[in-house]
Design an enzyme around this catalytic site. Sequence first.
Site, short mmCIF file in Angstrom:
data_model
loop_
_atom_site.label_atom_id
_atom_site.label_comp_id
_atom_site.label_asym_id
_atom_site.label_seq_id
_atom_site.Cartn_x
_atom_site.Cartn_y
_atom_site.Cartn_z
N HIS A 25 -2.98 -15.45 3.51
CA HIS A 25 -1.52 -15.63 3.55
C HIS A 25 -0.81 -14.91 2.38
CE1 HIS A 25 -2.21 -18.97 6.38
NE2 HIS A 25 -3.00 -19.54 5.50
O1 RIB Z 1 0.63 -22.32 4.63
C1 RIB Z 1 -0.04 -21.41 3.80
C2 RIB Z 1 0.50 -21.48 2.40
O2 RIB Z 1 0.30 -22.79 1.88
C3 RIB Z 1 -0.24 -20.54 1.42
O3 RIB Z 1 0.65 -20.12 0.40
C4 RIB Z 1 -1.30 -21.42 0.84
O4 RIB Z 1 -1.69 -21.01 -0.47
C5 RIB Z 1 -0.56 -22.73 0.74
O5 RIB Z 1 0.22 -22.71 -0.45
#
Ligand code: RIB
Length: 314
Positions: free
Chosen positions: A244
């Site tokens: 992500h």
């Molecule tokens: O939903 C994914 C996000 O939530 C990413 O930034 C992960 O690190 C958590 O913070």
Amino acid sequence: MSIPRKIIIDTDPGQDDAVAILLALASPEELDVLGVTAVAGNVPLPLTQKNTRIVCELAGKPDTKVFSGCDAPIARKLVTAEHVHGKTGLDGPVMPDPTMPLQDQHAVDFIIDTLRAEPAGTVTLCPLGPLTNIATAFERAPDIIGKVQEIVLMGGAYFQVGNITPAAEFNIYVDPEAAKIVFASGVPIVVMPLDVTHKALTNRVRVEAFRKFGNEAGRMVAEWTDFFERFDKEKYGSEGAPLHDPCVIAYLLKPDLFSGRHVNVEIETTSELTLGMTVADWWGVTDRTPNAMFMGDVDAEGFFALLNERIARL
Ligand code: RIB
Ligand code: CA
């Protein structure tokens, strides 16, 4: 040779945050990391600020200025994600405690002071976790809002809907009031939602490529993703872990890897059923003013080629 882009990374490490921080610190020609501000999110603040320093030392950049920020959302109890990231937030390999210092200044004050000190329009904010620090800075010092060059954040979802509830993505869900403030601020925003991050998936070949670099950073990335991928593989049946947060930094380095639409995005802050939902007007069915570049696609091969090339440098 253009001058490096000044950025502040706001983060809640989190294995994927850690890869994003490594990617940024491995790219000094393009990115000038003015500071890294920790926020409560994946795990509580004492761990996210500690993990941030662990990662900066792993990158060989112990002089990076790391700040501790807000330990709870603006108006709600903290929700964490140990079920995804493990108890430490960086589960997978055993990591040594950091020796580099934590800055005394509060992260919110650092964000405010930096935006006031730097020329207007020259600092980009890169939130990788709940938006508590950013929103608190905007509320405390509204004069800085017009000085932000751009916000490039990981958060939200439209087609992929939710990963912490059926309707909401974790970063937005943890602090929906903060997200509402940021999305209403008028600052140019680029959003990396689950719609695009779920296309930046690790797989065995990609993870082994990290392990084969022979450097500590590559080994750590492989071991973090080995741990981190089990949640998404179980839940989505996906081939590997969605990276992500590195999508935010990859966008700064190679924006053409990504495509999306400039649309209106509003945040649900009242309904318990859909709390934290990013209601993106992807199909333009309202006359609401577009306020965010909402990404929908990524060249995954190009993304991993960039990641490999940069992490191998550390
Ligand atoms: O939903 C994914 C996000 O939530 C990413 O930034 C992960 O690190 C958590 O913070
Ligand atoms: Ca994160």
